[in-house]
Scaffold this motif. Structure first.
Motif, PDB file in Angstrom:
ATOM      1  N   LEU A 189       0.868  -1.127   0.015  1.00  0.00           N
ATOM      2  CA  LEU A 189      -0.022  -0.027   0.149  1.00  0.00           C
ATOM      3  C   LEU A 189       1.024   1.453   0.185  1.00  0.00           C
ATOM      4  O   LEU A 189       0.601   2.204  -0.811  1.00  0.00           O
ATOM      5  CB  LEU A 189      -0.946  -0.047   1.272  1.00  0.00           C
ATOM      6  CG  LEU A 189      -1.782   1.383   1.491  1.00  0.00           C
ATOM      7  CD1 LEU A 189      -2.693   1.609   0.222  1.00  0.00           C
ATOM      8  CD2 LEU A 189      -2.586   1.294   2.815  1.00  0.00           C
ATOM      9  N   ALA A 190       2.047   1.356   0.826  1.00  0.00           N
ATOM     10  CA  ALA A 190       2.794   2.393   0.774  1.00  0.00           C
ATOM     11  C   ALA A 190       3.593   2.636  -0.303  1.00  0.00           C
ATOM     12  O   ALA A 190       3.445   3.725  -0.919  1.00  0.00           O
ATOM     13  CB  ALA A 190       3.908   2.378   2.007  1.00  0.00           C
ATOM     14  N   VAL A 191       3.860   1.661  -1.137  1.00  0.00           N
ATOM     15  CA  VAL A 191       4.493   1.865  -2.571  1.00  0.00           C
ATOM     16  C   VAL A 191       3.418   2.599  -3.653  1.00  0.00           C
ATOM     17  O   VAL A 191       3.646   3.291  -4.267  1.00  0.00           O
ATOM     18  CB  VAL A 191       5.061   0.579  -3.032  1.00  0.00           C
ATOM     19  CG1 VAL A 191       5.351   0.531  -4.563  1.00  0.00           C
ATOM     20  CG2 VAL A 191       6.117   0.063  -2.164  1.00  0.00           C
ATOM     21  N   ARG A 192       2.426   1.815  -3.401  1.00  0.00           N
ATOM     22  CA  ARG A 192       0.977   2.427  -4.249  1.00  0.00           C
ATOM     23  C   ARG A 192       0.904   3.920  -4.022  1.00  0.00           C
ATOM     24  O   ARG A 192       0.466   4.721  -4.820  1.00  0.00           O
ATOM     25  CB  ARG A 192       0.085   1.673  -4.227  1.00  0.00           C
ATOM     26  CG  ARG A 192      -0.029   0.160  -4.782  1.00  0.00           C
ATOM     27  CD  ARG A 192      -1.315  -0.351  -4.844  1.00  0.00           C
ATOM     28  NE  ARG A 192      -0.978  -1.606  -5.383  1.00  0.00           N
ATOM     29  CZ  ARG A 192      -1.392  -2.984  -4.784  1.00  0.00           C
ATOM     30  NH1 ARG A 192      -1.509  -3.111  -3.529  1.00  0.00           N
ATOM     31  NH2 ARG A 192      -1.094  -4.046  -5.476  1.00  0.00           N
ATOM     32  N   MET A 193       0.674   4.240  -2.640  1.00  0.00           N
ATOM     33  CA  MET A 193       0.510   5.680  -2.306  1.00  0.00           C
ATOM     34  C   MET A 193       1.742   6.520  -2.773  1.00  0.00           C
ATOM     35  O   MET A 193       1.382   7.549  -3.125  1.00  0.00           O
ATOM     36  CB  MET A 193       0.497   5.909  -0.653  1.00  0.00           C
ATOM     37  CG  MET A 193      -0.744   5.042  -0.119  1.00  0.00           C
ATOM     38  SD  MET A 193      -0.830   5.344   1.551  1.00  0.00           S
ATOM     39  CE  MET A 193      -0.857   7.025   2.055  1.00  0.00           C
ATOM     40  N   ALA A 194       3.036   6.128  -2.790  1.00  0.00           N
ATOM     41  CA  ALA A 194       3.909   7.054  -3.280  1.00  0.00           C
ATOM     42  C   ALA A 194       3.781   7.038  -4.522  1.00  0.00           C
ATOM     43  O   ALA A 194       4.029   8.234  -5.294  1.00  0.00           O
ATOM     44  CB  ALA A 194       5.180   6.197  -2.874  1.00  0.00           C
ATOM     45  N   VAL A 195       3.388   6.156  -5.549  1.00  0.00           N
ATOM     46  CA  VAL A 195       3.101   6.443  -6.943  1.00  0.00           C
ATOM     47  C   VAL A 195       1.707   7.085  -7.110  1.00  0.00           C
ATOM     48  O   VAL A 195       2.030   8.046  -8.314  1.00  0.00           O
ATOM     49  CB  VAL A 195       2.947   4.760  -7.578  1.00  0.00           C
ATOM     50  CG1 VAL A 195       2.407   5.062  -9.191  1.00  0.00           C
ATOM     51  CG2 VAL A 195       3.937   3.841  -7.491  1.00  0.00           C
ATOM     52  N   GLU A 196       0.942   7.151  -6.378  1.00  0.00           N
ATOM     53  CA  GLU A 196      -0.389   7.930  -6.524  1.00  0.00           C
ATOM     54  C   GLU A 196       0.112   9.481  -6.294  1.00  0.00           C
ATOM     55  O   GLU A 196      -0.315  10.281  -6.966  1.00  0.00           O
ATOM     56  CB  GLU A 196      -1.318   7.626  -5.549  1.00  0.00           C
ATOM     57  CG  GLU A 196      -2.071   6.078  -5.704  1.00  0.00           C
ATOM     58  CD  GLU A 196      -2.675   5.636  -4.551  1.00  0.00           C
ATOM     59  OE1 GLU A 196      -3.086   6.482  -3.772  1.00  0.00           O
ATOM     60  OE2 GLU A 196      -3.407   4.640  -4.811  1.00  0.00           O
ATOM     61  N   ASP A 197       1.033   9.796  -5.122  1.00  0.00           N
ATOM     62  CA  ASP A 197       1.435  10.911  -4.898  1.00  0.00           C
ATOM     63  C   ASP A 197       2.360  11.624  -5.887  1.00  0.00           C
ATOM     64  O   ASP A 197       2.310  12.909  -5.933  1.00  0.00           O
ATOM     65  CB  ASP A 197       1.984  11.013  -3.517  1.00  0.00           C
ATOM     66  CG  ASP A 197       1.200  10.801  -2.464  1.00  0.00           C
ATOM     67  OD1 ASP A 197      -0.299  10.636  -2.675  1.00  0.00           O
ATOM     68  OD2 ASP A 197       1.511  10.375  -1.216  1.00  0.00           O
ATOM     69  N   MET A 198       3.218  10.741  -6.809  1.00  0.00           N
ATOM     70  CA  MET A 198       3.637  11.271  -7.760  1.00  0.00           C
ATOM     71  C   MET A 198       3.123  11.463  -9.049  1.00  0.00           C
ATOM     72  O   MET A 198       3.628  11.792 -10.132  1.00  0.00           O
ATOM     73  CB  MET A 198       4.799  10.373  -7.843  1.00  0.00           C
ATOM     74  CG  MET A 198       6.115  10.271  -6.575  1.00  0.00           C
ATOM     75  SD  MET A 198       7.088  11.828  -6.501  1.00  0.00           S
ATOM     76  CE  MET A 198       7.929  11.575  -8.224  1.00  0.00           C
ATOM     77  N   LYS A 199       1.812  11.093  -9.216  1.00  0.00           N
ATOM     78  CA  LYS A 199       1.245  11.011 -10.360  1.00  0.00           C
ATOM     79  C   LYS A 199       1.095  12.294 -11.176  1.00  0.00           C
ATOM     80  O   LYS A 199       1.572  12.436 -12.411  1.00  0.00           O
ATOM     81  CB  LYS A 199      -0.311  10.831 -10.141  1.00  0.00           C
ATOM     82  CG  LYS A 199      -1.070  10.576 -11.453  1.00  0.00           C
ATOM     83  CD  LYS A 199      -2.476   9.721 -11.190  1.00  0.00           C
ATOM     84  CE  LYS A 199      -3.131   9.474 -12.435  1.00  0.00           C
ATOM     85  NZ  LYS A 199      -4.643   8.934 -12.169  1.00  0.00           N
ATOM     86  N   ALA A 200       1.094  13.425 -10.453  1.00  0.00           N
ATOM     87  CA  ALA A 200       1.147  14.763 -11.165  1.00  0.00           C
ATOM     88  C   ALA A 200       2.503  14.969 -11.906  1.00  0.00           C
ATOM     89  O   ALA A 200       2.521  15.562 -13.014  1.00  0.00           O
ATOM     90  CB  ALA A 200       0.663  16.138 -10.072  1.00  0.00           C
ATOM     91  N   GLN A 201       3.756  14.575 -11.265  1.00  0.00           N
ATOM     92  CA  GLN A 201       4.861  14.934 -11.703  1.00  0.00           C
ATOM     93  C   GLN A 201       5.003  13.822 -12.764  1.00  0.00           C
ATOM     94  O   GLN A 201       5.642  14.055 -13.712  1.00  0.00           O
ATOM     95  CB  GLN A 201       5.890  14.545 -10.674  1.00  0.00           C
ATOM     96  CG  GLN A 201       5.806  15.723  -9.450  1.00  0.00           C
ATOM     97  CD  GLN A 201       6.803  15.715  -8.461  1.00  0.00           C
ATOM     98  OE1 GLN A 201       8.070  15.372  -8.705  1.00  0.00           O
ATOM     99  NE2 GLN A 201       6.149  15.397  -7.129  1.00  0.00           N
ATOM    100  N   LEU A 202       4.556  12.562 -12.763  1.00  0.00           N
ATOM    101  CA  LEU A 202       4.818  11.617 -13.627  1.00  0.00           C
ATOM    102  C   LEU A 202       4.115  11.812 -14.804  1.00  0.00           C
ATOM    103  O   LEU A 202       4.607  11.504 -15.804  1.00  0.00           O
ATOM    104  CB  LEU A 202       4.309  10.221 -12.975  1.00  0.00           C
ATOM    105  CG  LEU A 202       5.039   9.486 -11.666  1.00  0.00           C
ATOM    106  CD1 LEU A 202       4.441   8.428 -11.221  1.00  0.00           C
ATOM    107  CD2 LEU A 202       6.564   9.093 -12.620  1.00  0.00           C
TER     108      LEU A 202
END
Length: 408
Positions: free
Chosen positions: A51-64
């Motif tokens: 879950l923590a890994v997925r949250m990090a990906v989600e939080d980076m979505k705008a930059q990605l």
């Protein structure tokens, strides 16, 4: 056939000048989270780390932006053969770029060999064995949370100097437990103390009575547990049942996690000391992350889960900075960029692969001291990064020799 124009030649030259790594292979960045999803360490790492890994990906979505990121999850069942089979398939068939967490010393050492062979990145969580960043260190293997040296240095040094100078160990019978005991014994001896005995238990043990009675009979001032998860919970429940909580011996966990305290209950764990790489209730940033995590996981994040959020974020920032998922480019960018987030401040990746960050020496509160659920730790000291980790001068990581030669 059309003539070759000057503009065509110029365009070809510009394309040739672009970095070869400036692209995402297969159009997607793939991350593989592998750990104990259902066994004794599942609460400490398990689904929460995924879950923590997925949250990090989600939080980076705008930059990605348009950069796609996929997260695969697997259970290695604490078996090296199972873990290595999965990781090799991920690299060879699924084209995974980096593996995360692992959270088992024996599995991690096997993974370290695989990433060297296949030139891939591994971001390790709670891997205890110091061999991972020692003799078996890898240029693309990064230890994000802790190792045995960092976990035992604080309590072994502090408690021994305070007069708690005789120790008995109850430890898990695999690489992690054995390495923890040896590192602790080194510190105790160096600070004038003595290890009076040790006993190792199998992974699946649920009855700790024989081990605890031997610890009690040793008359050691400290009984140190080199295990975790359900193992530590069961051991501490029986510690209380046998009346040892009222005795003179001081319990110390060499791998203390807030989920273990929650599972056992604060009345069982009160007075237990240990070292933690992170605590959710330390400041506004840690609390903000913890509340978001709790909403989805219904438990506060452990140091391992917070570390995996941090590691994922740092990796993805390196991917964006290099416009690539190429191992060498991303690993080099990660090494050259400090980590500043809710997990660690001004932390750096050392040449041996350790993320050098501060640690906390904590003691579990009593029921009277705890004001709410998950309010479990008293922080008695902050152990700075330069004291927490083995000095580079004492490390046997082969990478250090090449780093020293480069610096000349």
């Amino acid at each position: 056939m059309k003539p070759v124009t000057r503009s065509c030649i110029l365009a070809a030259a510009l394309l040739a000048a672009l970095p070869a790594f400036a692209q995402i292979s297969d159009g997607v960045v793939k991350l593989g989270v592998i750990n104990d999803q259902s066994g004794p360490y599942a609460a400490l790492t398990g689904p929460g780390s995924a879950l923590a890994v997925r949250m990090a990906v989600e939080d980076m979505k705008a930059q990605l932006g348009d950069t796609k990121v996929e997260v695969l999850v697997a259970d290695h069942q604490n078996k090296p053969d199972v873990g290595l089979t999965i990781v090799k398939r991920w690299f060879d068939v699924d084209k995974v770029d980096a593996v995360l967490d692992i959270a088992n010393s024996a599995v991690a050492l096997g993974v370290q060999s695989v990433i060297k062979e296949k030139n891939k990145i591994a971001l390790y969580g709670i891997v205890g064995t110091t061999e991972l960043t020692g003799k078996q260190c890898a240029r693309t293997g990064f230890s994000w949370v802790h190792d045995s040296y960092a976990l035992v240095s604080g309590p072994a040094r502090t408690l021994t100097k305070a007069g708690l100078d005789t120790w008995y160990f109850v430890a898990a019978d695999f690489a992690f437990g054995k390495n923890m005991v040896q590192e602790a014994k080194n510190f105790i001896g160096a600070n004038g103390g003595k290890a009076v005995g040790e006993i190792f238990h199998p992974m699946g043990t649920s009855d700790y009575s024989a081990f605890l009675l031997q610890a009690q009979a040793s008359n050691a001032k400290v009984v140190a547990f080199a295990n975790a998860g359900a193992q530590l919970v069961n051991a501490m429940k029986q510690w209380k049942e046998f009346g040892m909580q009222e005795g003179k011996q001081r319990p110390v966990s060499l791998l203390l996690s807030i989920t273990d305290v929650h599972a056992a209950g604060i009345d069982v764990m009160q007075g237990l000391s240990g070292t933690s790489a992170w605590y959710w209730d330390r400041n506004d940033n840690t609390r903000a992350f913890a509340r978001r995590f709790f909403e989805r996981h219904k438990a506060m994040p452990t140091e391992s889960q917070a570390g995996m959020y941090s590691a994922t974020t740092h990796y993805l920032k390196a991917v964006l900075a290099t416009k690539s998922d190429a191992t060498d480019a991303v690993a080099e960018k990660m090494r050259s960029t400090p980590v500043n987030d809710m997990y660690a401040r001004n932390a750096t990746l050392r040449d041996d692969g350790k993320l050098a960050h501060d640690f906390l020496l904590v003691t579990v509160k009593s029921k009277a001291e705890s004001k709410a659920a998950w309010d479990y730790y008293k922080i008695s000291a902050v152990i700075p990064a330069d004291e927490a980790y083995i000095p580079l001068a004492q490390s046997d990581c082969p990478l250090l020799a090449s780093a020293a030669a480069k610096a000349k």
